[in-house]
Scaffold this motif. Structure first.
Motif, PDB file in Angstrom:
ATOM      1  N   THR A   1      70.170  27.931  -6.671  1.00  0.00           N
ATOM      2  CA  THR A   1      70.151  29.143  -7.493  1.00  0.00           C
ATOM      3  C   THR A   1      68.797  29.839  -7.421  1.00  0.00           C
ATOM      4  N   LYS A   2      67.840  29.243  -6.675  1.00  0.00           N
ATOM      5  CA  LYS A   2      66.478  29.789  -6.638  1.00  0.00           C
ATOM      6  C   LYS A   2      65.933  29.798  -5.214  1.00  0.00           C
ATOM      7  N   TYR A   3      66.703  30.319  -4.291  1.00  0.00           N
ATOM      8  CA  TYR A   3      66.213  30.522  -2.928  1.00  0.00           C
ATOM      9  C   TYR A   3      65.668  31.944  -2.828  1.00  0.00           C
ATOM     10  N   PHE A   4      64.470  32.091  -2.260  1.00  0.00           N
ATOM     11  CA  PHE A   4      63.918  33.434  -2.101  1.00  0.00           C
ATOM     12  C   PHE A   4      63.183  33.538  -0.774  1.00  0.00           C
ATOM     13  N   ALA A   5      62.997  34.766  -0.321  1.00  0.00           N
ATOM     14  CA  ALA A   5      62.317  35.033   0.951  1.00  0.00           C
ATOM     15  C   ALA A   5      60.945  35.625   0.663  1.00  0.00           C
ATOM     16  N   ALA A   6      59.944  35.215   1.459  1.00  0.00           N
ATOM     17  CA  ALA A   6      58.584  35.716   1.263  1.00  0.00           C
ATOM     18  C   ALA A   6      57.900  35.868   2.610  1.00  0.00           C
ATOM     19  N   GLY A   7      56.923  36.754   2.653  1.00  0.00           N
ATOM     20  CA  GLY A   7      56.162  36.943   3.878  1.00  0.00           C
ATOM     21  C   GLY A   7      55.233  38.125   3.774  1.00  0.00           C
ATOM     22  N   GLY A   8      54.316  38.226   4.725  1.00  0.00           N
ATOM     23  CA  GLY A   8      53.359  39.318   4.722  1.00  0.00           C
ATOM     24  C   GLY A   8      53.430  40.133   5.997  1.00  0.00           C
ATOM     25  N   SER A   9      53.217  41.454   5.868  1.00  0.00           N
ATOM     26  CA  SER A   9      53.191  42.356   7.009  1.00  0.00           C
ATOM     27  C   SER A   9      54.540  42.318   7.743  1.00  0.00           C
ATOM     28  N   ALA A  10      54.545  41.891   9.003  1.00  0.00           N
ATOM     29  CA  ALA A  10      55.825  41.748   9.707  1.00  0.00           C
ATOM     30  C   ALA A  10      56.709  40.736   8.999  1.00  0.00           C
ATOM     31  N   GLY A  11      56.075  39.699   8.411  1.00  0.00           N
ATOM     32  CA  GLY A  11      56.840  38.704   7.661  1.00  0.00           C
ATOM     33  C   GLY A  11      57.484  39.282   6.423  1.00  0.00           C
ATOM     34  N   GLY A  12      56.823  40.262   5.796  1.00  0.00           N
ATOM     35  CA  GLY A  12      57.436  40.951   4.664  1.00  0.00           C
ATOM     36  C   GLY A  12      58.661  41.724   5.100  1.00  0.00           C
ATOM     37  N   ALA A  13      58.569  42.393   6.262  1.00  0.00           N
ATOM     38  CA  ALA A  13      59.725  43.112   6.804  1.00  0.00           C
ATOM     39  C   ALA A  13      60.863  42.141   7.110  1.00  0.00           C
ATOM     40  N   LEU A  14      60.534  40.983   7.676  1.00  0.00           N
ATOM     41  CA  LEU A  14      61.557  39.986   7.986  1.00  0.00           C
ATOM     42  C   LEU A  14      62.212  39.453   6.715  1.00  0.00           C
TER      43      LEU A  14
END
Length: 561
Positions: free
Chosen positions: A150-163
């Motif tokens: 119930t708590k899966y999330f996506a994170a990243g910066g720059s190109a990783g944020g876009a991904l």
């Protein structure tokens, strides 16, 4: 005229250069390695509070799993799918290893870092395909990882944020929106500079005035990256601000920097998401360039550290609501603005810091009665009104159960005559609590933690499109629509001449609204009853057994006196 933060300029002076990625991709490989090595040289020695294991997902794709100390002995943890930056052409598991360790340790959560294939050897959509493959692997391995689905999330910066946004876009398209509960996008790329929608041009240009000769990356750097991976400027998978599914995106945190060619990307994404009624939290780092926080010698880079040390992530931290009002009253000693409070640093070697009330604010009610004449500073909001507001707030962030109100502090809501006796009782219920006294009771801290098991950020706040369409096809609803349409024709745009008919139509609208409200409530209850896994169901027990389900181990949090 905008100027760089003095600390950054001193940093460049000490380096004797301005770190920047420029030239060909081949040139940037060496430059990137130099920047990463410089950033890592400023970090303390690696500790053993986080363990890592590498896993091969498929040919060409490896992920690294980070687990905080003690995770195997505790309950299930949130899972973060982390995509590194580097313009889709640079970077690997090692480059942002320190940040992944920090996220895992201080959130705490399980981090799955994705070593996706890079350009220019590989072209879009290879990178997002790898991220989705990693997501599916992590989702299916939830039990082995100890992850809370119930708590899966996506994170990243720059190109990783876009991904990270691309992961959400793919999941929505595949009918798996319920799998993702949030996005953390740091300085993300969200638009190709040649394809900015007309409605966002002014906002995009207004924040992209300071992008010439910027450190770390500049506009030419981004053009080189886009060319290297054959970017399609119209592709919403790579450029999420173009997505037609924004209304379905999960709650999102965005960070932008003033001297960054991607500043406009982040600002436009924030506007687009808010226009789609998505909850968005954001930080703007004035005077700093792209990804500056990797250089830990800069004091503002520690702001990320403060966020990670927060007992609850700021995006779900109900106390921020009360902090805002306290700041407005000048009630917190030493802090005049919320921004100043958020820049406060945890002292070296400590996990928390203390805030103190200004004496003159001790008897002021935080929540006050208001009327057409304005706000009455001396009268506290009634208990009933406070109850209704917090129940609504709880619903909006996904709590299944109604929240009981106990105490914000002396003088709030109903006056508490016997404060000492009342403090002994608050450990038995739910609610946001601040304390008056030297030590917050440990049991109550555990209770606040246990509330997290009763919240699901994916909880529906409205009927989905399919169910809403079915609602409007119901015979009783269609009958009401027919009566409303007839009343509207009778009124004939002359309400003053048809007051009785107007009242009858209003009653019909109210009846229809109540039917819709009941349908939403029923759908929400059915959603909860079918979406909770075994562990969540175990947590949802009768309230008289609440003390039996508290987490065994409490964690230290900041205290307010």
């Amino acid at each position: 005229m905008a100027t760089y933060n003095p600390e950054w300029l001193e940093f460049e002076k000490a380096l004797g250069m301005r770190p920047v990625l420029n030239g060909s991709i081949e040139n940037m490989v060496g430059q990137y390695s130099t920047i990463v090595a410089l950033a890592k040289s400023q970090l303390p020695a690696q500790d053993s509070l986080v363990t890592t294991t590498d896993h091969k997902v498929k040919d060409g794709l490896t992920v690294r799993v980070y687990k905080p100390e003690g995770s195997s002995a505790g309950g299930k943890l949130p899972v973060c799918l982390y995509s590194h930056g580097g313009g889709w052409c640079l970077g690997d598991l090692e480059a942002e290893d320190p940040l992944c360790r920090a996220i895992s340790q201080f959130s705490p959560c399980i981090v799955v870092s994705i070593d996706y294939r890079l350009g220019p050897k590989n072209k879009m959509p290879t990178m997002i395909d790898d991220c989705i493959a990693a997501w599916e692997w992590a989702w299916n391995a939830a039990s082995e990882l100890g992850g809370d689905q119930t708590k899966y999330f996506a994170a990243g910066g720059s190109a990783g944020g876009a991904l990270s946004f691309g992961i959400a876009e793919r999941l929505i398209a595949d009918g798996k929106r319920s799998q993702i509960s949030g996005i953390v996008a740091l300085v993300p790329a969200t638009l190709h500079l040649s394809n900015v929608p007309e409605e966002y041009v002014s906002a995009y240009n207004a924040t992209n005035e300071n992008v010439k000769d910027t450190p770390v990356i500049n506009r030419e750097t981004m053009e080189t990256f886009y060319h290297a991976i054959d970017s399609d400027p119209t592709d919403p998978i790579q450029f999420p601000a173009l997505s037609k599914n924004l209304a379905s995106f999960p709650p999102t945190y965005l960070a932008t920097c003033e001297f960054d060619p991607l500043c406009g990307d982040g600002k436009v994404m924030e506007i687009a998401l808010k226009n789609a009624s998505v909850k968005v939290w954001s930080d703007y780092y004035e005077g700093y360039p792209h990804y500056f926080w990797i250089f830990s010698c800069l004091s503002d880079s520690k702001r990320l550290h403060v966020v990670l040390k927060s007992e609850n992530r700021l995006m779900y931290n109900g106390l921020m609501f009360f902090f805002s009002m306290a700041i407005a009253d000048n009630a917190i000693k030493g802090f005049a603005t919320l921004d100043a409070l958020m820049k406060a640093h945890v002292l070296e070697g400590k996990d928390s810091w203390e805030l103190r009330w200004n004496k003159e604010a001790l008897e002021l009610p935080v929540l006050r009665m208001a009327s057409a004449k304005g706000v009455d500073k001396s009268r506290a909001l009634t208990y009933a009104a406070l109850w209704n507001q917090v129940v609504s707030l709880g619903h909006d962030v996904g709590y299944r159960d109604a929240l009981k109100i106990h105490a914000i502090r002396a003088g709030v809501a109903n006056k508490i005559k016997d404060l000492e006796a009342y403090e002994l009782k608050i450990v038995k219920g739910y609610g946001f609590s601040m304390y008056k006294g030297e030590d917050a009771p440990t049991n109550n801290i555990e209770m606040l933690q246990s509330m997290d098991y009763r919240r699901d950020g994916n909880a529906p706040k409205d009927l989905p499109a399919k169910e809403k369409a079915e609602f409007y096809q119901r015979p009783d609803v269609q009958h009401l629509d027919m009566l409303i349409a007839q009343a509207t024709r009778d009124i004939d745009d002359k309400p003053a001449e048809h007051l009785v008919r107007c009242k009858e139509r209003q009653k019909l609208y109210t009846k229809k609204g109540n039917l819709l409200k009941s349908a939403r409530k029923l759908f929400r209850e059915n959603w909860f009853s079918t979406s909770y896994d075994e562990e969540a169901l175990r947590q949802v027990q009768p309230r008289e057994d609440e003390d039996k389900i508290l987490p065994a181990k409490s964690r230290q949090i900041g205290r307010i006196f």
